[in-house]
Design a protein around this motif. Structure first.
Motif, PDB file in Angstrom:
ATOM      1  N   ALA A   1       0.836  -1.204   0.000  1.00  0.00           N
ATOM      2  CA  ALA A   1       0.000   0.000   0.000  1.00  0.00           C
ATOM      3  C   ALA A   1       0.869   1.252   0.000  1.00  0.00           C
ATOM      4  CB  ALA A   1      -0.919  -0.004   1.219  1.00  0.00           C
ATOM      5  N   GLN A   2       1.951   1.223   0.757  1.00  0.00           N
ATOM      6  CA  GLN A   2       2.861   2.366   0.813  1.00  0.00           C
ATOM      7  C   GLN A   2       3.573   2.582  -0.524  1.00  0.00           C
ATOM      8  OE1 GLN A   2       5.087   0.797   4.061  1.00  0.00           O
ATOM      9  NE2 GLN A   2       3.743   1.648   5.641  1.00  0.00           N
ATOM     10  N   VAL A   3       4.060   1.506  -1.112  1.00  0.00           N
ATOM     11  CA  VAL A   3       4.769   1.631  -2.385  1.00  0.00           C
ATOM     12  C   VAL A   3       3.826   2.103  -3.490  1.00  0.00           C
ATOM     13  CG1 VAL A   3       6.017   0.371  -4.187  1.00  0.00           C
ATOM     14  CG2 VAL A   3       6.530  -0.061  -1.766  1.00  0.00           C
ATOM     15  N   ALA A   4       2.642   1.483  -3.575  1.00  0.00           N
ATOM     16  CA  ALA A   4       1.679   1.883  -4.602  1.00  0.00           C
ATOM     17  C   ALA A   4       1.268   3.340  -4.415  1.00  0.00           C
ATOM     18  CB  ALA A   4       0.445   0.975  -4.543  1.00  0.00           C
ATOM     19  N   GLY A   5       1.081   3.762  -3.159  1.00  0.00           N
ATOM     20  CA  GLY A   5       0.721   5.142  -2.906  1.00  0.00           C
ATOM     21  C   GLY A   5       1.801   6.109  -3.351  1.00  0.00           C
ATOM     22  N   CYS A   6       3.056   5.777  -3.083  1.00  0.00           N
ATOM     23  CA  CYS A   6       4.154   6.670  -3.472  1.00  0.00           C
ATOM     24  C   CYS A   6       4.304   6.747  -4.988  1.00  0.00           C
ATOM     25  CB  CYS A   6       5.453   6.211  -2.822  1.00  0.00           C
ATOM     26  SG  CYS A   6       5.580   6.632  -1.068  1.00  0.00           S
ATOM     27  N   VAL A   7       4.134   5.637  -5.669  1.00  0.00           N
ATOM     28  CA  VAL A   7       4.183   5.663  -7.141  1.00  0.00           C
ATOM     29  C   VAL A   7       3.053   6.529  -7.687  1.00  0.00           C
ATOM     30  CG1 VAL A   7       3.968   4.283  -9.244  1.00  0.00           C
ATOM     31  CG2 VAL A   7       5.369   3.454  -7.331  1.00  0.00           C
ATOM     32  N   ALA A   8       1.848   6.338  -7.138  1.00  0.00           N
ATOM     33  CA  ALA A   8       0.706   7.137  -7.587  1.00  0.00           C
ATOM     34  C   ALA A   8       0.933   8.621  -7.303  1.00  0.00           C
ATOM     35  CB  ALA A   8      -0.565   6.660  -6.882  1.00  0.00           C
ATOM     36  N   GLY A   9       1.559   8.938  -6.183  1.00  0.00           N
ATOM     37  CA  GLY A   9       1.825  10.329  -5.852  1.00  0.00           C
ATOM     38  C   GLY A   9       2.796  10.983  -6.812  1.00  0.00           C
ATOM     39  N   ALA A  10       3.825  10.247  -7.224  1.00  0.00           N
ATOM     40  CA  ALA A  10       4.776  10.788  -8.193  1.00  0.00           C
ATOM     41  C   ALA A  10       4.092  11.044  -9.537  1.00  0.00           C
ATOM     42  CB  ALA A  10       5.950   9.834  -8.374  1.00  0.00           C
ATOM     43  N   VAL A  11       3.245  10.100  -9.949  1.00  0.00           N
ATOM     44  CA  VAL A  11       2.488  10.279 -11.198  1.00  0.00           C
ATOM     45  C   VAL A  11       1.570  11.496 -11.082  1.00  0.00           C
ATOM     46  CG1 VAL A  11       0.725   9.256 -12.692  1.00  0.00           C
ATOM     47  CG2 VAL A  11       2.627   7.851 -11.831  1.00  0.00           C
ATOM     48  N   LEU A  12       0.900  11.624  -9.950  1.00  0.00           N
ATOM     49  CA  LEU A  12       0.008  12.754  -9.731  1.00  0.00           C
ATOM     50  C   LEU A  12       0.762  14.084  -9.797  1.00  0.00           C
ATOM     51  CD1 LEU A  12      -2.808  13.811  -8.927  1.00  0.00           C
ATOM     52  CD2 LEU A  12      -2.151  13.450  -6.534  1.00  0.00           C
ATOM     53  N   ALA A  13       1.932  14.133  -9.188  1.00  0.00           N
ATOM     54  CA  ALA A  13       2.733  15.366  -9.237  1.00  0.00           C
ATOM     55  C   ALA A  13       3.126  15.710 -10.663  1.00  0.00           C
ATOM     56  CB  ALA A  13       3.981  15.212  -8.363  1.00  0.00           C
ATOM     57  N   ASN A  14       3.538  14.696 -11.423  1.00  0.00           N
ATOM     58  CA  ASN A  14       3.880  14.941 -12.828  1.00  0.00           C
ATOM     59  C   ASN A  14       2.701  15.560 -13.578  1.00  0.00           C
ATOM     60  OD1 ASN A  14       6.473  13.833 -12.559  1.00  0.00           O
ATOM     61  ND2 ASN A  14       5.806  11.781 -13.151  1.00  0.00           N
ATOM     62  N   LEU A  15       1.522  14.990 -13.384  1.00  0.00           N
ATOM     63  CA  LEU A  15       0.346  15.469 -14.092  1.00  0.00           C
ATOM     64  C   LEU A  15      -0.057  16.873 -13.654  1.00  0.00           C
ATOM     65  CD1 LEU A  15      -1.783  12.190 -14.101  1.00  0.00           C
ATOM     66  CD2 LEU A  15      -0.599  13.239 -16.046  1.00  0.00           C
ATOM     67  N   MET A  16       0.076  17.171 -12.358  1.00  0.00           N
ATOM     68  CA  MET A  16      -0.301  18.494 -11.868  1.00  0.00           C
ATOM     69  C   MET A  16       0.568  19.601 -12.454  1.00  0.00           C
ATOM     70  SD  MET A  16      -1.456  18.148  -7.862  1.00  0.00           S
ATOM     71  CE  MET A  16       0.097  17.481  -7.270  1.00  0.00           C
ATOM     72  N   PHE A  17       1.783  19.241 -12.864  1.00  0.00           N
ATOM     73  CA  PHE A  17       2.670  20.234 -13.467  1.00  0.00           C
ATOM     74  C   PHE A  17       2.777  20.047 -14.981  1.00  0.00           C
ATOM     75  CE2 PHE A  17       3.737  20.595  -9.040  1.00  0.00           C
ATOM     76  CZ  PHE A  17       3.999  21.950  -8.893  1.00  0.00           C
ATOM     77  N   ASP A  18       1.724  19.417 -15.546  1.00  0.00           N
ATOM     78  CA  ASP A  18       1.594  19.288 -17.000  1.00  0.00           C
ATOM     79  C   ASP A  18       2.783  18.569 -17.627  1.00  0.00           C
ATOM     80  OD1 ASP A  18       0.166  19.580 -19.342  1.00  0.00           O
ATOM     81  OD2 ASP A  18       1.063  21.515 -19.842  1.00  0.00           O
ATOM     82  N   ARG A  19       3.230  17.532 -16.974  1.00  0.00           N
ATOM     83  CA  ARG A  19       4.293  16.691 -17.503  1.00  0.00           C
ATOM     84  C   ARG A  19       3.717  15.335 -17.888  1.00  0.00           C
ATOM     85  NH1 ARG A  19      10.013  17.268 -14.624  1.00  0.00           N
ATOM     86  NH2 ARG A  19      10.242  19.548 -14.640  1.00  0.00           N
ATOM     87  N   SER A  20       4.530  14.520 -18.516  1.00  0.00           N
ATOM     88  CA  SER A  20       4.106  13.149 -18.795  1.00  0.00           C
ATOM     89  C   SER A  20       3.805  12.443 -17.481  1.00  0.00           C
ATOM     90  CB  SER A  20       5.212  12.393 -19.539  1.00  0.00           C
ATOM     91  OG  SER A  20       5.482  13.010 -20.787  1.00  0.00           O
ATOM     92  N   ALA A  21       2.798  11.599 -17.484  1.00  0.00           N
ATOM     93  CA  ALA A  21       2.410  10.922 -16.255  1.00  0.00           C
ATOM     94  C   ALA A  21       3.577  10.161 -15.642  1.00  0.00           C
ATOM     95  CB  ALA A  21       1.244   9.973 -16.535  1.00  0.00           C
ATOM     96  N   VAL A  22       4.345   9.508 -16.466  1.00  0.00           N
ATOM     97  CA  VAL A  22       5.514   8.762 -16.008  1.00  0.00           C
ATOM     98  C   VAL A  22       6.735   9.211 -16.788  1.00  0.00           C
ATOM     99  CG1 VAL A  22       6.612   6.495 -15.827  1.00  0.00           C
ATOM    100  CG2 VAL A  22       4.164   6.733 -15.346  1.00  0.00           C
ATOM    101  N   SER A  23       7.769   9.605 -16.058  1.00  0.00           N
ATOM    102  CA  SER A  23       9.054   9.924 -16.680  1.00  0.00           C
ATOM    103  C   SER A  23      10.123   9.339 -15.779  1.00  0.00           C
ATOM    104  CB  SER A  23       9.231  11.440 -16.822  1.00  0.00           C
ATOM    105  OG  SER A  23       9.118  12.096 -15.572  1.00  0.00           O
ATOM    106  N   ILE A  24      10.899   8.425 -16.296  1.00  0.00           N
ATOM    107  CA  ILE A  24      11.871   7.711 -15.479  1.00  0.00           C
ATOM    108  C   ILE A  24      13.042   8.631 -15.130  1.00  0.00           C
ATOM    109  CG2 ILE A  24      13.390   5.715 -15.323  1.00  0.00           C
ATOM    110  CD1 ILE A  24      10.362   5.116 -15.339  1.00  0.00           C
ATOM    111  N   ALA A  25      13.334   8.725 -13.848  1.00  0.00           N
ATOM    112  CA  ALA A  25      14.364   9.646 -13.366  1.00  0.00           C
ATOM    113  C   ALA A  25      15.748   9.265 -13.881  1.00  0.00           C
ATOM    114  CB  ALA A  25      14.354   9.676 -11.845  1.00  0.00           C
ATOM    115  N   SER A  26      16.571  10.255 -14.065  1.00  0.00           N
ATOM    116  CA  SER A  26      17.936  10.034 -14.565  1.00  0.00           C
ATOM    117  C   SER A  26      19.003  10.511 -13.576  1.00  0.00           C
ATOM    118  CB  SER A  26      18.123  10.765 -15.899  1.00  0.00           C
ATOM    119  OG  SER A  26      17.854  12.155 -15.758  1.00  0.00           O
ATOM    120  N   HIS A  27      18.589  10.927 -12.386  1.00  0.00           N
ATOM    121  CA  HIS A  27      19.511  11.461 -11.388  1.00  0.00           C
ATOM    122  C   HIS A  27      20.156  10.319 -10.608  1.00  0.00           C
ATOM    123  CE1 HIS A  27      20.205  14.694  -8.038  1.00  0.00           C
ATOM    124  NE2 HIS A  27      21.292  14.029  -8.345  1.00  0.00           N
TER     125      HIS A  27
END
Length: 255
Positions: free
Chosen positions: A100-126
């Motif tokens: 539940a914690q992992v799924a929630g965190c993944v969903a939160g990252a996707v939500l943040a991307n969408l709120m800032f008009d980015r692709s829903a999923v973008s794999i980090a490169s840092h």
């Protein structure tokens, strides 16, 4: 389904929903404030970190208050596993909290991307998995565990929301890794190629040393705060308050 389990604890389904939603909000907070910081203060890394850390510290305080009375506001597999090791949470429930914690965190990252008009999923490169970063994650996670359970075992659990927010905000600065201190948020942050992201290649090492940090924190708690009659929780538990009205007994437990 009954609204609560025996003893007054909220039913497991409600607790899992609270952990998932709380974890989602935490990841959206961390990732979203990181994206906003870069947009507001381009090419000013120090200021970006100030903005990201301040938002995370304040937001974490609020999120713990939101769902803490339901699930204990873990949002972190290491916290759940240590709580189970201390007997405050069953191993069965701890195992259910983790996905539940992992799924929630993944969903939160996707939500943040969408709120800032980015692709829903973008794999980090840092890439972050240097020796210094990994040592910092051990320190950050051990300190977090020690803080949470120290408050619970010394009957100061009502201070946990502010204390945890303050610790994480400070650890953005005193650790070179910026204090992930949480395997679930580490997984979530892989899904946003932003200021707060972490490359998938770095995540396994981060998660491994976070578990090590959890074990170190567990040992420190046992050293400083020997076991008491009742386990501790991160937030107040009405069940324990009802069952233990005498002021000498613990009024809160760690979740």
């Amino acid at each position: 389904m009954a609204d609560s389990e025996s003893g007054g604890r909220p039913a497991l389904a409600r607790r899992l929903a609270a952990e998932a939603v709380g974890s989602m909000l935490l990841a959206a907070l961390v990732v979203g404030s990181g994206i906003a910081a870069v947009q507001l203060s381009p090419d000013q890394v120090g200021l970006e970190l100030v903005e990201n850390a301040a938002a995370t510290a304040a937001g974490l305080f609020a999120i713990i208050l939101m769902v803490g009375p339901v699930s204990g506001a873990h949002f972190n597999p290491v916290v759940s596993l240590v709580d189970a090791a201390f007997g405050g949470l069953s191993w069965r429930d701890a195992a259910a909290y983790l996905p539940a914690q992992v799924a929630g965190c993944v969903a939160g990252a996707v939500l943040a991307n969408l709120m800032f008009d980015r692709s829903a999923v973008s794999i980090a490169s840092h890439h972050r998995a240097s020796g210094a970063h990994l040592l910092a994650e051990v320190v950050a996670t051990a300190g977090l565990i020690l803080l949470i359970f120290a408050l619970a075992r010394s009957d100061r659990a009502e201070r946990a929301p502010a204390a945890v927010g303050a610790y994480i905000g400070a650890a953005y600065w005193f650790t070179s890794s910026t204090s992930f201190a949480n395997p679930a948020i580490t997984v979530g942050r892989m899904f946003s190629d932003s200021f707060a992201g972490i490359a998938p290649a770095s995540a396994p090492a981060f998660i491994a040393v976070q578990v090590v940090g959890g074990a170190v924190g567990y040992g420190l708690v046992r050293l400083f705060y020997p076991p008491t009659v009742a386990p501790g929780r991160l937030v107040s538990d009405p069940r324990r308050q009802a069952d233990a009205p005498h002021p000498s007994r613990e009024r809160s437990t760690l979740r």
